[in-house]
Design an enzyme around this catalytic site. Sequence first.
Site, PDB file in Angstrom:
ATOM      1  N   LEU A 375      -3.375  75.663  53.016  1.00 24.91           N
ATOM      2  CA  LEU A 375      -4.565  75.038  53.584  1.00 24.91           C
ATOM      3  C   LEU A 375      -4.214  74.115  54.736  1.00 24.91           C
ATOM      4  O   LEU A 375      -5.030  73.858  55.617  1.00 24.91           O
ATOM      5  CB  LEU A 375      -5.302  74.253  52.489  1.00 24.91           C
ATOM      6  CG  LEU A 375      -6.704  73.735  52.813  1.00 24.91           C
ATOM      7  CD1 LEU A 375      -7.645  74.896  53.051  1.00 24.91           C
ATOM      8  CD2 LEU A 375      -7.214  72.861  51.678  1.00 24.91           C
ATOM      9  N   VAL A 501     -16.469  72.748  56.280  1.00 23.08           N
ATOM     10  CA  VAL A 501     -15.459  73.715  55.822  1.00 23.08           C
ATOM     11  C   VAL A 501     -14.094  73.069  55.621  1.00 23.08           C
ATOM     12  O   VAL A 501     -13.849  71.955  56.072  1.00 23.08           O
ATOM     13  CB  VAL A 501     -15.336  74.893  56.818  1.00 23.08           C
ATOM     14  CG1 VAL A 501     -16.666  75.611  56.938  1.00 23.08           C
ATOM     15  CG2 VAL A 501     -14.872  74.404  58.187  1.00 23.08           C
ATOM     16  N   GLU A 502     -13.206  73.817  54.959  1.00 21.29           N
ATOM     17  CA  GLU A 502     -11.824  73.372  54.677  1.00 21.29           C
ATOM     18  C   GLU A 502     -11.804  72.021  53.963  1.00 21.29           C
ATOM     19  O   GLU A 502     -10.957  71.169  54.223  1.00 21.29           O
ATOM     20  CB  GLU A 502     -11.001  73.286  55.982  1.00 21.29           C
ATOM     21  CG  GLU A 502     -10.891  74.585  56.742  1.00 21.29           C
ATOM     22  CD  GLU A 502      -9.854  75.524  56.164  1.00 21.29           C
ATOM     23  OE1 GLU A 502      -9.460  75.318  55.016  1.00 21.29           O
ATOM     24  OE2 GLU A 502      -9.471  76.459  56.865  1.00 21.29           O
ATOM     25  N   GLY A 503     -12.756  71.803  53.077  1.00 27.08           N
ATOM     26  CA  GLY A 503     -12.867  70.531  52.380  1.00 27.08           C
ATOM     27  C   GLY A 503     -13.919  69.668  53.047  1.00 27.08           C
ATOM     28  O   GLY A 503     -13.735  69.229  54.171  1.00 27.08           O
TER      29      GLY A 503
END
Length: 824
Positions: A375, A501-503
């Site tokens: 990630l 997005v991505e957390g």
Amino acid sequence: MSIVFELATILAGIWALAAWRAPSWAWVTAIAGGLLVWPLLHDVSFWVLTPMWLVFLPAALVLSTPALRRNVVSAPVLEAFRRLMPAISDTEREALEAGDIWWEAELFSGRPDWKHLLDYPPPTLSDEEQAFLDGPTEELCQMVHDWEITEKLHDLPEPVWKFIKEKRFFGMIIPKQYGGQEFSALGHSSVVMKIATRSISAAVTVMVPNSLGPAQLLLHYGTREQKDYYLPRLARGEEVPCFALTGPEAGSDAAAMPDRGIICRREFKGREQTGILLNWEKRYITLGPVATVLGLAFKLYDPDHLLGKQEELGITLALIPTDTAGVEIGSRHMPLSQAFMNGPNRGRDVFIPMDWIIGGQEYIGQGWRMLMECLADGRSISLPALSTGGGKMASWSTGAYAAVRKQFKTPIGKFEGIAEVLGRIAGNTYAMDAARCLTTLAVDAGKKPSVASAIVKYHLTERMRRVVDDAMDIHGGRGICMGPRNYLARAYQAMPISITVEGANILTRSLIIFGQGAMRCHPHLLDEIQGAQQRDLERFDRALFGHVSLLASNVGRAVFHGFTGARFAHAPIDRDEAVWFRQLTRMSAAFAVTAEAALLTLGGALKRKESLSARLGDVLSHLYIASAALKRFKDQGYQTADRPLLEWAMRDALYQSQQSLYGVFENLPVPLLGRLLKWSLFPFGAVYRPPGDALLQQAAELVLRKGPARDRLTEGIFIPDGDDEALAQLRVALEHATAAQPILSHLRNAMRSGQLAHGDPEECLVEALAAGVIDDREAAQVRVAAEARNKVIGVDEFPADYWKEDNQEWQHNSTRSQMADQSM
């Protein structure tokens, strides 16, 4: 006077031992020496001196003898620590242990090694990467037209898809041995950034296969067979990948993932074999509707114990061709105004063989750690590149627009209110690009900077939001009218996508940056926890007394720097910018002490005090971004013209850090401790101020006129050449406005001297020509500049029934959908 001198000497000695983290033998020697010298200087009673020796000698013996210290001191502390230590789930532990630490650990130490940071080589593109930017990336940007993509097609045109695949945009991270580009992190970032300044839909399409996805996972964990088969196909664009992680009930909470795989035996391709029977439901999956190969995260179970005694095997990752029986894929979401492919997918009794597990059976149950480690690329490269591209485009376009657009016969950029906002846009963009480049250095050095990646993901996407909001404010009506000439609106509409997005940003700020940072970046905390969990007394003892030494050092240095204004802090350079290194060192020490106070008073409860954790994370983040700005200024050769941008970044970071620390002081559960920290770390009050008006004016000037500073700030963006392109018209208008400015100033001077009547200089050209104030060439230049400005300030117009047909079609489909729902 002698008593005052002796007391000052004692305090200075204690401070020196603490600040320089002296070993235990040095403390023992110093205290013993003091006790021996004391009777020689003063008449000390036997009844006073003897108890001191009786206390000192056993304590010195215990503390300087490791084996004795472990049994007498560390063992009871370990047991108490175990009782107070919060339970850490497997997913939390894997997230904490994933990735690497980098420069952020230096900032957490309270004594950052600035020379170490500056010694990193400047981030530089290879000749091959630069050629790709100047060639295929430039050509791709010329091919895409954002209005057509988002308003008409709701997809990239077929020739664009073909071009992206043929030119191997999907293979930027794949090694050349598999047919990929094997670009550096900086090269990958620069490509995404440039495309983002033309079309966010195209940028997202390119960036996703190169960040968290099958290629990234295969590179790090895939079996040889998986790599040999999939990586060449992914690099050539023969396979379009997606990765399915997020589900309806499990976004950031992986432990709640309901998607299940059951180990069983079934017939597959004509023979019975052991495999996995999968059922899942995912959504928000970018490239999902067009993917040919699906990466999937799920929980794996072995109820029949076909693999061993354990039944719950943990989160596992697999790679599944989307034409596999039972896979449901192809529907779309519509992420706000953007047209990149995004949609749900489901699996109903999908059977896959065991060798479809990414990495093979040895990686069963390791999926969460694999995801957390990979990630970092999405957070470190793709989203910061997208955000920085937005900032650069806003700086370039808004500076030019403010120089060209006039109100009250004056370019609006000359008004202080506009300049304040414009200066903030420029300062934020400088800081964003610096943080982007610094973080790519870590990735290119082989790091997976988990904490730094969370910092740049959160703060760069948030700064992009602020920059685009500011740009819209300056453009006014020009910014809110949709159409092909509007170069801001789609970025404005798309901002929540990168925030989410991505957390999601709220969770990234309140849980990840400091929560993971405290564990990973603190030199001793993770060792203490792991030593306590494993009852490893030797490891715990070493970490505990290292922690005590660190805390004493940081307290001594933070208080000293607070009282002296950091005048004696070390700086790695002998230039005017040395003051910023000193001030950041002071704030690093203050942050370290405050973080220790929060950890000591709250312990494991700190992870539930999300507001406190968020504020501490903000301090670490601002120190990181400020460090990046200093590194950028050095790497670019200490450009004098860029000093206002550097100073803005430093003042903003120091002020924001100070305010966040004050927020921690005021909300600690022990109010007295908060007041003590405030008085000792900031004895003269809140000393840092936000960037002032004069500095904002200077920063604004850099983007209001053509020049090297403006070019450096906005380097790497795409500006089209077509006469009908709004940005191309804006570039021409700025050039003409710059050329016309001296002529207009000359006309205003003529008005002041009485040669011409007062009024708008652009409207007195005939009179000025007749009076000989200007010549025909100069008059023509002013007229050309006015015509260019009129093109720039124009907005799109549409026929009154432009949307009528689309609305009817939408209403028709909506009605049909409602009827279908009612019939179910």
